[in-house]
Design an enzyme around this catalytic site. Structure first.
Site, PDB file in Angstrom:
ATOM      1  N   TYR A   1      43.679  82.363  15.100  1.00  0.00           N
ATOM      2  CA  TYR A   1      44.315  83.613  14.671  1.00  0.00           C
ATOM      3  C   TYR A   1      44.548  84.518  15.877  1.00  0.00           C
ATOM      4  O   TYR A   1      43.780  84.504  16.840  1.00  0.00           O
ATOM      5  CB  TYR A   1      43.429  84.378  13.690  1.00  0.00           C
ATOM      6  CG  TYR A   1      43.243  83.709  12.357  1.00  0.00           C
ATOM      7  CD1 TYR A   1      44.044  84.045  11.265  1.00  0.00           C
ATOM      8  CD2 TYR A   1      42.256  82.758  12.180  1.00  0.00           C
ATOM      9  CE1 TYR A   1      43.865  83.439  10.034  1.00  0.00           C
ATOM     10  CE2 TYR A   1      42.070  82.136  10.951  1.00  0.00           C
ATOM     11  CZ  TYR A   1      42.880  82.484   9.882  1.00  0.00           C
ATOM     12  OH  TYR A   1      42.696  81.878   8.662  1.00  0.00           O
TER      13      TYR A   1
ATOM     14  N   ARG B   1      38.344  89.971   8.974  1.00  0.00           N
ATOM     15  CA  ARG B   1      38.039  91.367   8.651  1.00  0.00           C
ATOM     16  C   ARG B   1      36.571  91.687   8.900  1.00  0.00           C
ATOM     17  O   ARG B   1      36.224  92.766   9.369  1.00  0.00           O
ATOM     18  CB  ARG B   1      38.376  91.652   7.187  1.00  0.00           C
ATOM     19  CG  ARG B   1      39.859  91.845   6.937  1.00  0.00           C
ATOM     20  CD  ARG B   1      40.115  92.096   5.469  1.00  0.00           C
ATOM     21  NE  ARG B   1      39.906  90.897   4.672  1.00  0.00           N
ATOM     22  CZ  ARG B   1      39.504  90.897   3.400  1.00  0.00           C
ATOM     23  NH1 ARG B   1      39.227  92.037   2.799  1.00  0.00           N
ATOM     24  NH2 ARG B   1      39.377  89.769   2.741  1.00  0.00           N
TER      25      ARG B   1
ATOM     26  N   ASP C   1      40.385  96.565   6.502  1.00  0.00           N
ATOM     27  CA  ASP C   1      41.765  96.371   6.948  1.00  0.00           C
ATOM     28  C   ASP C   1      42.613  97.512   6.406  1.00  0.00           C
ATOM     29  O   ASP C   1      42.091  98.586   6.078  1.00  0.00           O
ATOM     30  CB  ASP C   1      42.300  94.993   6.519  1.00  0.00           C
ATOM     31  CG  ASP C   1      42.444  94.834   5.005  1.00  0.00           C
ATOM     32  OD1 ASP C   1      42.085  95.781   4.257  1.00  0.00           O
ATOM     33  OD2 ASP C   1      42.903  93.769   4.552  1.00  0.00           O
TER      34      ASP C   1
ATOM     35  N   ASP D   1      45.664  86.127   2.984  1.00  0.00           N
ATOM     36  CA  ASP D   1      45.788  87.364   2.219  1.00  0.00           C
ATOM     37  C   ASP D   1      47.190  87.943   2.359  1.00  0.00           C
ATOM     38  O   ASP D   1      47.888  87.667   3.343  1.00  0.00           O
ATOM     39  CB  ASP D   1      44.776  88.396   2.710  1.00  0.00           C
ATOM     40  CG  ASP D   1      43.390  88.159   2.144  1.00  0.00           C
ATOM     41  OD1 ASP D   1      43.254  87.331   1.233  1.00  0.00           O
ATOM     42  OD2 ASP D   1      42.439  88.809   2.616  1.00  0.00           O
TER      43      ASP D   1
END
Length: 279
Positions: free
Chosen positions: A83, A189, A97, A55
């Site tokens: 991540y 998220r 987010d 994203d």
């Protein structure tokens, strides 16, 4: 790929038509397609694609495949992902987010480090996870984020994912830094939402960096400046283009980034402290 800051001469070592796997460090606010388009135009590549979307509000490892190596895209994006990032406790947002403003606040100061760390055990192994409404999941033939951005609601089905490792690397309330190793299809998220719900205070994602896909590592990735340095010389006999002053790239006003840009690009605005679907 070693030594990401390659010299322009190193471009001669690439055979983009036969196929290359390029590791790129995606900048903040760039879409994955922005990177593909920039690399394609800069290096004059005919056939190119990416192996796993990031994203715009995530940064880190984006793998590009060229030429015949595009046949490996499915194989690469199916590999395990890693991540790092930051959750902000005590606040929730509709997008989970920084894309949307805070819609609810709850107390968090009463939580101890032991209580926060203990909750991570709930989010390892085989799990049922519901993707965010602000995501590219299709609902009745339409992207969920398109429904969300016009204020609509959509029922999104949960799916099975596997989180192999979920550890907290720093707790400095209201921020919590983490490292996650997971399978394809995991939404970090959604993990932020579920983690905050388990603590009873809510949470949202404020930073996300993809550090690994399978055996490919962010440490070996090219910066966009390094990609620019690989630009090949113009073919002999080609007319010279007029020299124009280079302009700094301005963030695009694409749907979904208006709130983030309004709150993070003004002078004196705070930088985001540390989502994206895992493709």
């Amino acid at each position: 790929m070693e030594n990401p800051e390659l010299s322009p001469a190193a471009a001669a070592g690439f055979d983009f038509e036969t196929g290359e796997v390029l590791l790129v460090d995606k900048p903040l606010t760039w879409s994955s397609f922005d990177v593909v388009r920039k690399v394609k135009n800069t290096l004059r590549i005919k056939k190119i694609g990416h192996a796993g979307t990031l994203d715009p509000l995530a940064t880190g490892l984006l793998i590009l495949c060229t030429g015949k190596k595009t046949k490996q895209i499915d194989q690469i994006q199916a590999q395990e992902k890693e991540y790092t990032g930051t959750f902000r406790l005590g606040q929730t947002t509709p997008s989970f987010d920084l894309e949307t403003p805070v819609d609810e606040e709850k107390p968090y100061a009463h939580l101890t480090e032991e209580q926060i760390s203990a909750v991570t055990a709930q989010f390892t192994g085989l799990l049922e996870q519901t993707p965010p409404l602000f995501s590219a999941v299709k609902v009745n033939g339409e992207r969920a984020y398109e429904v969300a951005r016009r204020g609509g609601e959509a029922e999104i089905k949960s799916k099975q994912i596997t989180i192999r490792k979920f550890e907290l690397t720093r707790i400095a309330l209201p921020e919590v830094n983490f490292r996650v190793t997971c399978t394809k299809g995991t939404y970090i998220r959604s993990l932020a939402r579920d983690f905050g719900a388990a603590l009873g205070c809510g949470a949202h994602l404020t930073k996300l960096v993809r550090t690994r896909i399978g055996e490919y590592h962010l440490a070996d990735a090219l910066t966009m400046d390094a990609v620019e340095a690989l630009r090949p010389p113009r073919p002999e006999g080609a007319p010279e283009r007029p020299t124009r002053p280079r302009r700094e790239r301005q963030p695009e006003r694409r749907a979904g980034l208006e709130y983030f840009q309004a709150t993070h690009s003004a002078p004196g605005a705070a930088e985001p402290s540390a989502d994206a679907p895992v493709a």
